[in-house]
Design a protein around this motif. Sequence first.
Motif, PDB file in Angstrom:
ATOM      1  N   ILE A  18       7.441 -10.286   3.202  1.00 48.01           N
ATOM      2  CA  ILE A  18       6.777  -9.429   2.225  1.00 48.01           C
ATOM      3  C   ILE A  18       5.730 -10.279   1.516  1.00 48.01           C
ATOM      4  CG2 ILE A  18       7.033  -8.092   0.093  1.00 48.01           C
ATOM      5  CD1 ILE A  18       8.193  -6.658   2.465  1.00 48.01           C
ATOM      6  N   LYS A  19       4.484  -9.864   1.621  1.00 44.86           N
ATOM      7  CA  LYS A  19       3.392 -10.601   0.998  1.00 44.86           C
ATOM      8  C   LYS A  19       3.396 -10.355  -0.506  1.00 44.86           C
ATOM      9  CE  LYS A  19       1.008 -10.075   5.362  1.00 44.86           C
ATOM     10  NZ  LYS A  19       0.010  -9.304   6.132  1.00 44.86           N
ATOM     11  N   PRO A  20       2.739 -11.228  -1.294  1.00 41.91           N
ATOM     12  CA  PRO A  20       2.770 -11.079  -2.755  1.00 41.91           C
ATOM     13  C   PRO A  20       2.461  -9.643  -3.186  1.00 41.91           C
ATOM     14  CG  PRO A  20       1.698 -13.125  -2.179  1.00 41.91           C
ATOM     15  CD  PRO A  20       1.940 -12.407  -0.880  1.00 41.91           C
ATOM     16  N   THR A  21       3.400  -9.055  -3.909  1.00 44.62           N
ATOM     17  CA  THR A  21       3.304  -7.640  -4.280  1.00 44.62           C
ATOM     18  C   THR A  21       3.428  -7.478  -5.782  1.00 44.62           C
ATOM     19  OG1 THR A  21       4.263  -6.932  -2.169  1.00 44.62           O
ATOM     20  CG2 THR A  21       4.344  -5.357  -3.982  1.00 44.62           C
ATOM     21  N   THR A  22       2.438  -6.808  -6.371  1.00 48.92           N
ATOM     22  CA  THR A  22       2.440  -6.525  -7.800  1.00 48.92           C
ATOM     23  C   THR A  22       2.283  -5.020  -7.998  1.00 48.92           C
ATOM     24  OG1 THR A  22       1.511  -8.688  -8.374  1.00 48.92           O
ATOM     25  CG2 THR A  22       1.255  -6.912  -9.996  1.00 48.92           C
ATOM     26  N   LEU A  23       3.264  -4.398  -8.639  1.00 45.82           N
ATOM     27  CA  LEU A  23       3.257  -2.954  -8.876  1.00 45.82           C
ATOM     28  C   LEU A  23       3.907  -2.667 -10.220  1.00 45.82           C
ATOM     29  CD1 LEU A  23       4.580  -1.467  -5.488  1.00 45.82           C
ATOM     30  CD2 LEU A  23       2.223  -1.385  -6.300  1.00 45.82           C
ATOM     31  N   THR A  24       3.534  -1.556 -10.827  1.00 47.32           N
ATOM     32  CA  THR A  24       4.240  -1.035 -11.993  1.00 47.32           C
ATOM     33  C   THR A  24       4.685   0.378 -11.672  1.00 47.32           C
ATOM     34  OG1 THR A  24       2.970  -2.383 -13.558  1.00 47.32           O
ATOM     35  CG2 THR A  24       4.106  -0.452 -14.435  1.00 47.32           C
ATOM     36  N   GLY A 200       4.717  14.262  -4.232  1.00 47.46           N
ATOM     37  CA  GLY A 200       3.718  14.004  -5.262  1.00 47.46           C
ATOM     38  C   GLY A 200       3.920  12.665  -5.933  1.00 47.46           C
ATOM     39  N   GLY A 201       3.641  12.603  -7.226  1.00 50.59           N
ATOM     40  CA  GLY A 201       3.818  11.342  -7.955  1.00 50.59           C
ATOM     41  C   GLY A 201       2.804  10.301  -7.533  1.00 50.59           C
ATOM     42  N   GLU A 202       3.275   9.054  -7.410  1.00 54.19           N
ATOM     43  CA  GLU A 202       2.407   7.955  -6.989  1.00 54.19           C
ATOM     44  C   GLU A 202       2.954   7.356  -5.698  1.00 54.19           C
ATOM     45  OE1 GLU A 202       0.096   6.218 -10.758  1.00 54.19           O
ATOM     46  OE2 GLU A 202       2.117   5.405 -10.541  1.00 54.19           O
ATOM     47  N   THR A 203       2.053   6.867  -4.868  1.00 60.40           N
ATOM     48  CA  THR A 203       2.448   6.340  -3.565  1.00 60.40           C
ATOM     49  C   THR A 203       1.867   4.947  -3.344  1.00 60.40           C
ATOM     50  OG1 THR A 203       2.711   8.492  -2.478  1.00 60.40           O
ATOM     51  CG2 THR A 203       2.152   6.644  -1.060  1.00 60.40           C
ATOM     52  N   GLY A 204       2.719   4.068  -2.785  1.00 57.55           N
ATOM     53  CA  GLY A 204       2.267   2.771  -2.324  1.00 57.55           C
ATOM     54  C   GLY A 204       2.254   2.789  -0.803  1.00 57.55           C
ATOM     55  N   LEU A 205       1.095   2.603  -0.211  1.00 59.89           N
ATOM     56  CA  LEU A 205       0.987   2.571   1.239  1.00 59.89           C
ATOM     57  C   LEU A 205       1.306   1.172   1.727  1.00 59.89           C
ATOM     58  CD1 LEU A 205      -2.361   4.557   1.800  1.00 59.89           C
ATOM     59  CD2 LEU A 205      -0.027   5.421   1.601  1.00 59.89           C
ATOM     60  N   MET A 206       2.276   1.056   2.655  1.00 59.28           N
ATOM     61  CA  MET A 206       2.704  -0.257   3.134  1.00 59.28           C
ATOM     62  C   MET A 206       2.354  -0.463   4.597  1.00 59.28           C
ATOM     63  SD  MET A 206       6.259  -1.283   1.271  1.00 59.28           S
ATOM     64  CE  MET A 206       5.887  -2.982   1.752  1.00 59.28           C
ATOM     65  N   GLU A 207       1.894  -1.663   4.890  1.00 59.17           N
ATOM     66  CA  GLU A 207       1.588  -2.047   6.268  1.00 59.17           C
ATOM     67  C   GLU A 207       1.790  -3.549   6.405  1.00 59.17           C
ATOM     68  OE1 GLU A 207      -1.790  -0.854   9.453  1.00 59.17           O
ATOM     69  OE2 GLU A 207      -2.538  -1.853   7.663  1.00 59.17           O
ATOM     70  N   ASP A 208       2.588  -3.934   7.394  1.00 63.10           N
ATOM     71  CA  ASP A 208       2.783  -5.347   7.701  1.00 63.10           C
ATOM     72  C   ASP A 208       3.189  -6.160   6.476  1.00 63.10           C
ATOM     73  OD1 ASP A 208       2.860  -7.597   9.337  1.00 63.10           O
ATOM     74  OD2 ASP A 208       0.734  -8.080   9.019  1.00 63.10           O
ATOM     75  N   GLY A 209       4.163  -5.622   5.697  1.00 62.28           N
ATOM     76  CA  GLY A 209       4.691  -6.367   4.568  1.00 62.28           C
ATOM     77  C   GLY A 209       3.813  -6.406   3.346  1.00 62.28           C
ATOM     78  N   VAL A 211       1.469  -3.964   0.369  1.00 61.75           N
ATOM     79  CA  VAL A 211       1.052  -2.682  -0.189  1.00 61.75           C
ATOM     80  C   VAL A 211      -0.470  -2.657  -0.169  1.00 61.75           C
ATOM     81  CG1 VAL A 211       1.056  -1.191  -2.223  1.00 61.75           C
ATOM     82  CG2 VAL A 211       3.102  -2.504  -1.643  1.00 61.75           C
ATOM     83  N   VAL A 212      -1.041  -1.812   0.704  1.00 58.82           N
ATOM     84  CA  VAL A 212      -2.491  -1.817   0.902  1.00 58.82           C
ATOM     85  C   VAL A 212      -3.218  -0.917  -0.093  1.00 58.82           C
ATOM     86  CG1 VAL A 212      -2.305  -2.438   3.332  1.00 58.82           C
ATOM     87  CG2 VAL A 212      -2.338  -0.017   2.696  1.00 58.82           C
ATOM     88  N   GLN A 213      -2.499   0.013  -0.741  1.00 62.48           N
ATOM     89  CA  GLN A 213      -3.101   0.848  -1.773  1.00 62.48           C
ATOM     90  C   GLN A 213      -1.986   1.508  -2.563  1.00 62.48           C
ATOM     91  OE1 GLN A 213      -6.080   3.605  -0.367  1.00 62.48           O
ATOM     92  NE2 GLN A 213      -6.535   4.418  -2.403  1.00 62.48           N
ATOM     93  N   PHE A 214      -2.197   1.676  -3.877  1.00 68.98           N
ATOM     94  CA  PHE A 214      -1.203   2.308  -4.733  1.00 68.98           C
ATOM     95  C   PHE A 214      -1.907   3.163  -5.768  1.00 68.98           C
ATOM     96  CE2 PHE A 214       1.470   2.424  -8.577  1.00 68.98           C
ATOM     97  CZ  PHE A 214       2.630   2.974  -8.042  1.00 68.98           C
ATOM     98  N   GLY A 215      -1.374   4.377  -5.979  1.00 66.27           N
ATOM     99  CA  GLY A 215      -1.959   5.257  -6.976  1.00 66.27           C
ATOM    100  C   GLY A 215      -1.451   6.671  -6.799  1.00 66.27           C
ATOM    101  N   PRO A 216      -2.021   7.641  -7.548  1.00 70.08           N
ATOM    102  CA  PRO A 216      -1.611   9.036  -7.405  1.00 70.08           C
ATOM    103  C   PRO A 216      -1.706   9.485  -5.946  1.00 70.08           C
ATOM    104  CG  PRO A 216      -3.015   8.782  -9.324  1.00 70.08           C
ATOM    105  CD  PRO A 216      -3.044   7.468  -8.598  1.00 70.08           C
ATOM    106  N   THR A 217      -0.644  10.097  -5.458  1.00 68.07           N
ATOM    107  CA  THR A 217      -0.541  10.412  -4.036  1.00 68.07           C
ATOM    108  C   THR A 217      -1.716  11.238  -3.533  1.00 68.07           C
ATOM    109  OG1 THR A 217       1.861  10.357  -4.236  1.00 68.07           O
ATOM    110  CG2 THR A 217       0.963  11.419  -2.280  1.00 68.07           C
ATOM    111  N   ALA A 218      -2.056  12.309  -4.238  1.00 65.56           N
ATOM    112  CA  ALA A 218      -3.147  13.176  -3.793  1.00 65.56           C
ATOM    113  C   ALA A 218      -4.471  12.429  -3.759  1.00 65.56           C
ATOM    114  CB  ALA A 218      -3.251  14.397  -4.702  1.00 65.56           C
ATOM    115  N   ASP A 219      -4.700  11.522  -4.723  1.00 65.74           N
ATOM    116  CA  ASP A 219      -5.956  10.762  -4.760  1.00 65.74           C
ATOM    117  C   ASP A 219      -6.078   9.829  -3.561  1.00 65.74           C
ATOM    118  OD1 ASP A 219      -6.418  12.054  -7.117  1.00 65.74           O
ATOM    119  OD2 ASP A 219      -6.172  10.281  -8.404  1.00 65.74           O
TER     120      ASP A 219
END
Length: 359
Positions: A18-24, A200-209, A211-219
């Motif tokens: 898992i590569k360095p991951t920062t999320l709230t 809905g809510g917020e989504t973190g897209l994961m690929e190869d360990g 998170v390539v993008q995080f934010g409101p799912t629809a956006d």
Amino acid sequence: MTLELHGITKHVAGQVHIKPTTLTLRTGHFNVLLGQTGAGKTSLIKMMAGLDPIAAGQVIMDGEDVTRLSTQKRNISLVHQFFVNYPHMTVFDNIASPLKVAGMAKSEIQGRVEEAADILQLRPMLHRRPHELSGGQQQRTALARAIAKESRAVFLDEPLANLDYKLREELREQLPELFAGRGAVVVYATSEPEEALLLGGETGLMEDGSVVQFGPTADIYRAPATLSAARVFSDPPINVAEVTKTGNEMQMGDAVRWSVPTAQAGLADGTYALAVRPHHVTPRPSATGTVRLNGEVLVTELSGSESSAHFRLNDTAWVSLSRGVHPFEIGQQHPFYLDPAGCFYFGPDGTLVAQGGSV
């Protein structure tokens, strides 16, 4: 309540898993981890839950550093895709098990179990054992245990994957209501983009360990920041081709050309990666200004009221998805129509530089 990840990483046999991951992650909605099998969703959940060691970084729960705390001391619940219940216990005792371990009074245990059982429609099954339940009832029991525990964080690791279609649909609709207003951070892992959109809510897209993008799912669905993110958030797979813009003309391959739509008029001349979801590639013209493509049909599928066709275009496999039943013939050339309004354009570094008006 918030769950914060500050640069957490995981190593396996000396390799970065898992590569360095920062999320709230916050309460009040679902926090979805979306990615294919092997992307790292389960590993990230286990790190947040305290089940897997963290090589570096911190996990902060509501301002408290819990990085080195055991799973039991984090006050979390974890529901797997497999039906994890104690086979020798009744449904009542399965739901009550974490409350008994915590030393809670019998009267409070009784109240919490019955409340959770009512929410999950399990009251008539409280005296049964897991082997007497259907798969859906077993998973409801696991969900009831998570609700009764009133955890600070609830991790749902593809909890509907092993249920049949009808049960998945029913529980998927109920899940947001089950955890609404309970004050817990809810993290839901899935490999299905449609599921992320429904929750809905917020989504973190994961690929190869990572998170390539995080934010409101629809956006994120409407504007993936990178081609990698667009690939993660597309099922069937997004179609990708190299295109060249010259003046007011866009060209794909040797034979396909069209006038540049207004939305892409400001793009500098050059080469881009065009990406378009399958429902914007149809066997009949769907809008004025669609671009005709000719492809060799490779595979066809019928799912409910939709038809999909996999076809070869310029030595690349493409997918069309449309309503109705269409007379595709395997091995034959067939016209397909690309809607430029549904296209994304990514630069040489893979970042989004332009998009159509109806993606």
